[in-house]
Scaffold this active site. Structure first.
Site, PDB file in Angstrom:
ATOM      1  N   HIS A  50       0.676  -1.350  -0.003  1.00  0.00           N
ATOM      2  CA  HIS A  50       0.019  -0.150   0.025  1.00  0.00           C
ATOM      3  C   HIS A  50       1.119   1.355  -0.090  1.00  0.00           C
ATOM      4  O   HIS A  50       0.691   2.187   0.601  1.00  0.00           O
ATOM      5  CB  HIS A  50      -0.861  -0.318   1.186  1.00  0.00           C
ATOM      6  CG  HIS A  50      -1.877  -1.272   1.178  1.00  0.00           C
ATOM      7  ND1 HIS A  50      -3.095  -1.110   0.462  1.00  0.00           N
ATOM      8  CD2 HIS A  50      -1.961  -2.262   1.722  1.00  0.00           C
ATOM      9  CE1 HIS A  50      -3.830  -2.295   0.625  1.00  0.00           C
ATOM     10  NE2 HIS A  50      -3.147  -2.783   1.361  1.00  0.00           N
TER      11      HIS A  50
ATOM     12  N   ASN B  80     -10.243  -3.071   2.777  1.00  0.00           N
ATOM     13  CA  ASN B  80      -9.703  -2.985   1.063  1.00  0.00           C
ATOM     14  C   ASN B  80     -11.165  -2.603   0.584  1.00  0.00           C
ATOM     15  O   ASN B  80     -11.915  -2.600   1.295  1.00  0.00           O
ATOM     16  CB  ASN B  80      -9.313  -4.443   1.055  1.00  0.00           C
ATOM     17  CG  ASN B  80      -7.702  -4.379   1.110  1.00  0.00           C
ATOM     18  OD1 ASN B  80      -7.031  -3.359   1.321  1.00  0.00           O
ATOM     19  ND2 ASN B  80      -7.466  -5.693   1.344  1.00  0.00           N
TER      20      ASN B  80
ATOM     21  N   TYR C 288       0.982  -4.181  12.008  1.00  0.00           N
ATOM     22  CA  TYR C 288       0.918  -2.951  11.681  1.00  0.00           C
ATOM     23  C   TYR C 288       1.425  -1.854  12.218  1.00  0.00           C
ATOM     24  O   TYR C 288       2.326  -0.786  11.975  1.00  0.00           O
ATOM     25  CB  TYR C 288      -0.768  -2.229  11.340  1.00  0.00           C
ATOM     26  CG  TYR C 288      -1.079  -2.825   9.927  1.00  0.00           C
ATOM     27  CD1 TYR C 288      -1.117  -4.320   9.729  1.00  0.00           C
ATOM     28  CD2 TYR C 288      -1.792  -2.167   8.974  1.00  0.00           C
ATOM     29  CE1 TYR C 288      -1.670  -4.728   8.525  1.00  0.00           C
ATOM     30  CE2 TYR C 288      -2.427  -2.675   7.717  1.00  0.00           C
ATOM     31  CZ  TYR C 288      -2.120  -4.244   7.382  1.00  0.00           C
ATOM     32  OH  TYR C 288      -2.517  -4.549   6.278  1.00  0.00           O
TER      33      TYR C 288
END
Ligand code: NDP
Length: 496
Positions: free
Chosen positions: A56, A129, A339
């Site tokens: 991303h 997403n 993350y």
């Protein structure tokens, strides 16, 4: 007409700059080290880029507002849902997945749909997403899958053999692959995609009841996609088509909107579901689990500075507020760790303190220091827990999540201080020491314990007494504390 006054140019230290010309020994050079303005500019330029996201990397972002239009408080006590009409500020970053920063926007790829809601109970990040499923269900496969989407180690080119080799060995990818190669595989713009939380999460209501949940954001601009031919032509003339579309739409006041909906599933329904409801490669059919309206998401403000707000924006599914929780979904569980870890590497250990990431409520914990720490909320507070400081930050049991029953197993935060004998083995050790050793031990302890607050000394003394009466008495004597009035209680043998 008054003349517009420009701000004065300064160095990063705020020192006014008189002239923007290199200092040289004579008009032909050489340069001089004393030209700190020039040195600063060159050195800062060398440090302008931060590591791009491993996935991303190529994205666009905008600020917005979530407005609640339907009451779902029977499912969740999250304050973001607390009343119809409630508005919460948010920031959303769209992205492609495989392309590096600067890759063309109009590529056949999944689109990231990462949201950060600045709630009164801290940030809620929903990192989704534009597809409701994913390629793999086991986090072991994630890094390998991404490698196949990136570049061959030798040729440094995208490689269809790598991609299809992996997919053909991982049939769980077929659902996502079919969506990717369907007519929705190349969105016309970020405004024209749906967003899905994809994972199964949980909602917890005020009574502490948990229900499984999936999050959906349906574009109110309608789904619009490009054919392969149109996408190829578009890329030929505009590589930033998604960024341009989003930025220009918001700039001219045409604010994109999404209808926010949820699906919910009880534990009993989860047990009867023909698939694992926590499997990220599966959806919950709408016919069985109808969409429930929640609110409207609107994007209405462009970032002022792309790097500060979009590039440094850091989303993590681990940012969850009371009333919203995780699930056994293995991919979610892995992302809860990876993350935030990625941001600590990419942006820095204090990425939370940057304005775009900073919660709009006080942040109080015992983490400290690290690169670029501003310590804005912590000040001179002590940095350890547990502590006996009256006004120090403390957990509030009101916010504790209810336990999960997973078959026979109960998932909970178990108290690690109960059901443990912390004294007997210490007593066995003390019993091995001869008199002189006991004396040295208690002299050393009293020497340092004597520097603590009296309240702390007394608490620690009780522990020594619980181990061995002699142990406690020796330390007490060396601290000059008369414990005779407490002996009835503290003099007992180990209490465990
Ligand atoms: P439904 O008929 O109730 O829903 C079909 C869904 O498919 C709609 O949400 C529709 O989105 C979406 N859709 C249509 N074309 C595409 C495409 N090319 N790529 C991705 N999504 C598309 O059936 P079910 O709920 O039983 O789901 C059937 C299949 O639809 C699933 O296996 C899944 O592949 C797909 N799907 C299901 C979703 C779910 O949460 N149940 C969500 C999204 C897709 P829209 O209404 O916006 O046109």
């Amino acid at each position: 007409m008054t003349e517009k006054k420009c701000p004065i140019l300064t160095t990063s230290d705020g020192n006014p700059i008189g002239e923007q010309q290199a200092i040289t020994a004579g008009p032909r050079g050489p340069l001089l080290m004393q030209d700190v303005q020039l040195l600063e500019q060159m050195q800062h330029f060398n440090r302008e880029r931060i590591p791009e996201r491993s996935v991303h990397a190529n994205g666009s972002g905008a600020h917005g507002t979530l407005t609640i239009t339907n009451d779902i408080t029977k499912y969740s006590k999250a304050r973001i849902f607390s009343e119809v009409g409630k508005k919460t500020d948010c920031f959303l970053r769209f992205s492609t997945v495989a392309g590096e920063r600067g890759a063309a926007d109009a590529e056949r790829d999944v689109r990231g749909f990462a949201m950060k809601y600045y709630t009164e109970d801290g940030n809620w990040d929903l990192v989704g997403n534009n597809t409701p499923v994913f390629f793999v269900r086991d986090p072991y496969k994630f890094a390998n899958f991404i490698h196949t989407q990136k570049r061959d180690p030798k040729t440094n080119m995208r490689d269809m053999d790598m991609q299809w080799d992996f997919w053909s060995l991982c049939p769980e990818s077929l659902h996502q692959v079919t969506i990717l190669f369907s007519d929705r595989g190349i969105p016309q713009s970020y405004r024209h995609i749906n967003g899905y939380g994809s994972h199964t999460y949980s909602l917890i209501n005020a009574a502490g009841e948990r229900i499984w949940c999936k999050f959906h954001f349906k574009t109110m601009q309608g789904i619009k996609c490009l054919s392969d031919e149109d996408a190829a032509k578009l890329i030929g003339r505009d590589r930033e088509s998604n960024q341009r579309d989003l930025f220009e739409s918001i700039e001219k006041g045409d604010f994109p909107k999404w209808a926010f909906k949820i699906q919910v599933m009880t534990n009993a329904q989860a047990d009867a579901f023909p698939f694992n409801p926590f499997d990220l490669t599966k959806v919950w059919p709408h016919a069985d689990f109808p969409l429930i309206d929640v609110g409207t998401l609107e994007l209405n403000r462009n970032p002022e500075n792309y790097h500060a707000e979009v590039e440094q924006s850091s989303f993590s599914p681990s940012a969850m507020v009371p009333g919203i929780g995780s699930s056994p979904d293995k991919m979610l569980q892995a992302r809860l760790m990876s993350y935030a870890d990625a941001h600590r590497y990419r942006v820095g250990s204090n990425y939370h303190q940057l304005p775009i990431n900073r919660p709009k409520c006080p942040v109080m914990n015992y983490q400290r220091d690290g690169v670029m720490a501003t310590a804005a909320d912590y000040g001179s507070n002590k940095n350890y827990w547990p502590n006996s400081i009256e006004d120090a930050p403390k957990p509030d049991p009101v916010f504790k999540d209810p336990a999960w029953a997973l078959g026979e197993v109960i998932v909970d935060r178990y108290d690690s201080t109960v059901d443990h004998d912390d004294f007997t083995q210490v007593g066995n050790l003390y019993a091995l020491f001869d008199d002189a050793h006991r004396d040295r031990l208690t002299t050393r302890i009293a020497g340092v314990l004597g520097q603590a607050r009296r309240e702390v000394q007394m608490r620690q003394l009780c522990h020594f007494f619980r181990v061995d009466r002699d142990y406690g008495q020796r330390v007490a004597d060396k601290l000059g504390i008369d414990v005779s009035e407490f002996m009835e209680h503290a003099g007992e043998p180990a209490l465990a």
